[in-house]
Design a protein around this motif. Structure first.
Motif, mmCIF file in Angstrom:
data_model
loop_
_atom_site.group_PDB
_atom_site.id
_atom_site.type_symbol
_atom_site.label_atom_id
_atom_site.label_comp_id
_atom_site.label_asym_id
_atom_site.label_seq_id
_atom_site.Cartn_x
_atom_site.Cartn_y
_atom_site.Cartn_z
ATOM 1 N N ARG A 105 -5.230 -11.773 -1.176
ATOM 2 C CA ARG A 105 -4.014 -12.261 -0.510
ATOM 3 C C ARG A 105 -3.136 -11.113 -0.030
ATOM 4 O O ARG A 105 -2.616 -11.114 1.088
ATOM 5 C CB ARG A 105 -3.225 -13.151 -1.469
ATOM 6 C CG ARG A 105 -3.913 -14.455 -1.827
ATOM 7 C CD ARG A 105 -3.017 -15.317 -2.698
ATOM 8 N NE ARG A 105 -3.646 -16.597 -3.049
ATOM 9 C CZ ARG A 105 -3.001 -17.607 -3.610
ATOM 10 N NH1 ARG A 105 -1.700 -17.478 -3.907
ATOM 11 N NH2 ARG A 105 -3.631 -18.742 -3.888
ATOM 12 N N PHE A 106 -2.963 -10.117 -0.899
ATOM 13 C CA PHE A 106 -2.042 -9.018 -0.581
ATOM 14 C C PHE A 106 -2.549 -8.206 0.603
ATOM 15 O O PHE A 106 -1.789 -7.875 1.526
ATOM 16 C CB PHE A 106 -1.883 -8.133 -1.816
ATOM 17 C CG PHE A 106 -0.790 -7.104 -1.682
ATOM 18 C CD1 PHE A 106 0.541 -7.474 -1.832
ATOM 19 C CD2 PHE A 106 -1.094 -5.784 -1.416
ATOM 20 C CE1 PHE A 106 1.563 -6.522 -1.712
ATOM 21 C CE2 PHE A 106 -0.101 -4.837 -1.293
ATOM 22 C CZ PHE A 106 1.234 -5.211 -1.445
ATOM 23 N N THR A 107 -3.847 -7.857 0.590
ATOM 24 C CA THR A 107 -4.373 -7.037 1.684
ATOM 25 C C THR A 107 -4.466 -7.822 2.987
ATOM 26 O O THR A 107 -4.423 -7.233 4.073
ATOM 27 C CB THR A 107 -5.769 -6.483 1.330
ATOM 28 O OG1 THR A 107 -6.658 -7.572 1.036
ATOM 29 C CG2 THR A 107 -5.696 -5.559 0.120
ATOM 30 N N ALA A 108 -4.562 -9.148 2.906
ATOM 31 C CA ALA A 108 -4.598 -9.959 4.121
ATOM 32 C C ALA A 108 -3.268 -9.899 4.858
ATOM 33 O O ALA A 108 -3.216 -10.106 6.072
ATOM 34 C CB ALA A 108 -4.953 -11.403 3.775
ATOM 35 N N GLU A 109 -2.186 -9.603 4.140
ATOM 36 C CA GLU A 109 -0.848 -9.603 4.738
ATOM 37 C C GLU A 109 -0.290 -8.195 4.963
ATOM 38 O O GLU A 109 0.824 -8.061 5.462
ATOM 39 C CB GLU A 109 0.107 -10.409 3.860
ATOM 40 C CG GLU A 109 -0.288 -11.876 3.754
ATOM 41 C CD GLU A 109 0.756 -12.719 3.037
ATOM 42 O OE1 GLU A 109 1.819 -12.168 2.674
ATOM 43 O OE2 GLU A 109 0.512 -13.920 2.844
ATOM 44 N N HIS A 110 -1.038 -7.165 4.559
ATOM 45 C CA HIS A 110 -0.536 -5.798 4.712
ATOM 46 C C HIS A 110 -1.622 -4.909 5.303
ATOM 47 O O HIS A 110 -2.692 -4.757 4.718
ATOM 48 C CB HIS A 110 -0.081 -5.221 3.366
ATOM 49 C CG HIS A 110 1.093 -5.935 2.764
ATOM 50 N ND1 HIS A 110 0.963 -7.068 1.982
ATOM 51 C CD2 HIS A 110 2.426 -5.680 2.847
ATOM 52 C CE1 HIS A 110 2.157 -7.474 1.600
ATOM 53 N NE2 HIS A 110 3.061 -6.656 2.112
ATOM 54 N N ASP A 111 -1.316 -4.328 6.442
ATOM 55 C CA ASP A 111 -2.238 -3.375 7.051
ATOM 56 C C ASP A 111 -2.192 -2.043 6.298
ATOM 57 O O ASP A 111 -1.220 -1.735 5.600
ATOM 58 C CB ASP A 111 -1.870 -3.139 8.519
ATOM 59 C CG ASP A 111 -2.050 -4.404 9.355
ATOM 60 O OD1 ASP A 111 -2.919 -5.229 8.995
ATOM 61 O OD2 ASP A 111 -1.309 -4.560 10.352
ATOM 62 N N HIS A 112 -3.208 -1.255 6.457
ATOM 63 C CA HIS A 112 -3.276 0.085 5.877
ATOM 64 C C HIS A 112 -3.173 0.079 4.348
ATOM 65 O O HIS A 112 -2.653 1.019 3.745
ATOM 66 C CB HIS A 112 -2.174 0.989 6.454
ATOM 67 C CG HIS A 112 -2.129 0.990 7.950
ATOM 68 N ND1 HIS A 112 -3.160 1.460 8.735
ATOM 69 C CD2 HIS A 112 -1.173 0.536 8.814
ATOM 70 C CE1 HIS A 112 -2.854 1.320 10.011
ATOM 71 N NE2 HIS A 112 -1.660 0.760 10.090
#
Length: 480
Positions: free
Chosen positions: A424-431
């Motif tokens: 979930r977290f990486t789906a909403e934050h690039d890099h």
């Protein structure tokens, strides 16, 4: 010379068994072969799962543009029908292990499989490929009337034999052929000990095997009287003795028949060491790690996380290569510590120019992970619930961090909170790259809501749906 149905049957059975056996030994593995039945025949390739994809230029150079592989002293089919093979060694192709040979039945053959990055040694796998070459040659020499179809079965169950063959090759180089060490009983005893508990505990400690004639040269701290030396076959007795060398530099010494005593240093030149570490262990010849063992089987894995996907992901970013390499080493140290201590952990690699805000425990100022003392502190903090927040600057910006986000399609409820929160977290934050270490599962590398370490480039297929093809046509077709 065309490839007939009998040859296709032999090559398919052999490749199926080889692939299945290696997949149990090293994880999902493919296999392929190039071969020519006679010296003036065409070279064929059999690669049903595209293992050799990307190596077409080198194979073309070796077998199409250059015909020196045909320039070999005449091999008489009648004189070398079954068991004599002239070895052809590893071609050293990137990412592959190869081994083959020449015989009266098959003029040239070279077998290939994957070189997994987490292998203790390629030695047992080379012996496996060597045996595949021997089986194929034997089957072709037997001809269709005598074909038994058992080569695939042999190769599926070849793990212990491959380890034994590699050890024997090493032993013969150092000790010669005149040795009394019995390798099969040693390997069987190691597996039996590895699954024998004592008061509920798995075995720990080192059991070292030496050539019987070398016992007199060892400075024993404690030498058991000859009449009372425990037999290696008495697994429960040997298991109890392992407790005496647990968590120390002491070692049980055996000649392959009995346990002779306890020693520490100044061992003979040639030793075989079983290093028991609880639920698993490692087998070494002298100082070279040959394989690991667990659950009653030998395996090629180092039992360390395969972080190649993380390394590749860092190379694709804009981060300076030197800084990326340092960051990779920091993460690898944290991951391996969590693996060794058997606890879960989550590492957030924040590659943004300015680290983002993540809810969690923060410091007055970020901590430099390039300092050994700070890295040790981070290893301890990784035990705390929540994630470590690591910046592209190689600093630790926080711990016990909470990763939130909206539900996504790729979630897997069987994987737990760490894994799904990272998705979930990486789906909403690039890099952002998140490394999830689970106590009972492989390490997961997650980026953009996808586990990149789970990507599979091939599917397991039956070899019999394909047939060998001319190597020159295969090369030209794949180059298009």
């Amino acid at each position: 010379m065309s490839i007939n149905t009998f040859t296709c049957h032999c090559i398919g059975d052999t490749l199926d068994g080889l692939r299945d056996g290696l997949s149990h030994f090293s994880g999902p593995s493919r296999a392929a072969v190039v071969f020519a039945i006679t010296g003036n025949a065409s070279m064929y390739v059999f690669d049903p799962q595209h293992l050799l994809s990307g190596h077409e230029p080198r194979l073309k150079e070796l077998y199409v543009e250059n015909q020196t592989w045909r320039d070999f002293p005449s091999i008489q089919r009648s004189s070398l029908r079954y068991n004599h093979i002239v070895a052809e060694k590893n071609l050293q192709l990137t990412g592959l292990i190869s081994y083959g040979g020449r015989s009266g039945a098959v003029y040239y053959q070279m077998w290939f499989t994957e070189h997994h990055p987490d292998m203790c040694s390629i030695g047992p796998t080379e012996r496996w490929l060597e045996h595949a070459a021997w089986r194929f040659s034997h089957d072709m020499a037997s001809e269709s009337a005598l074909y038994t179809g058992i080569s695939g079965g042999f190769l599926r169950e070849y793990a212990t034999h491959a380890v034994r063959d590699d050890i024997v090759d090493r032993m013969n180089i150092l000790l010669g052929w005149d040795t009394r060490l019995r390798i099969y009983p040693i390997l069987d005893a190691i597996l039996e000990l590895s699954r024998t508990r004592e008061e509920g505990a798995w075995p720990r400690g080192k059991l070292v095997f030496v050539e019987p004639q070398s016992l007199d040269s060892i400075s024993f701290l404690a030498h058991f009287s000859t009449a009372e030396q425990p037999s290696l076959e008495n697994i429960k007795h040997v298991r109890k003795l392992l407790a005496a060398v647990e968590q120390s530099n002491l070692k049980l010494i055996s000649d392959g028949y009995n346990v002779a005593g306890i020693a520490s240093d100044n061992l003979p030149e040639f030793t075989i060491t079983a290093d028991f570490r609880g639920g698993h262990g490692f087998l070494k010849v002298i100082d070279d790690q040959i394989c690991s063992f667990a659950d009653g089987t030998y395996q090629s894995t180092t039992r360390r996380a395969n972080l190649v996907h993380l390394e590749e992901a860092l190379l694709e970013t804009d981060i300076d290569p030197e800084a990326g390499n340092t960051l990779f080493k920091i993460v690898a140290a944290l991951v391996h510590q969590a693996e060794d201590q058997k606890h879960g952990a989550t590492l957030v690699l924040d590659l943004t120019p300015t680290p983002i805000a993540i809810a969690g425990q923060r410091f007055d100022s970020a901590l430099d992970l390039r300092q050994p003392a700070i890295l040790d502190l981070a290893k301890s903090l990784s035990r705390v619930d929540g994630a470590l927040h690591i910046g592209a600057d190689q600093y630790l910006h926080g711990f016990a961090c909470l990763l939130d986000g909206h539900a996504i399609a790729g979630e897997n409820r069987a994987r737990g909170a760490r894994y799904n929160s990272a998705l979930r977290f990486t789906a909403e934050h690039d890099h952002i790259i998140v490394v999830v270490v689970s106590a009972d599962r492989p390490v997961s590398i997650i980026q953009s809501g996808i586990e990149i370490s789970a990507a599979c480039q091939w599917k397991p297929l039956s070899c019999r749906i394909n047939q060998p093809v001319h190597l020159d046509k295969w090369v030209d077709h794949n180059d298009e």
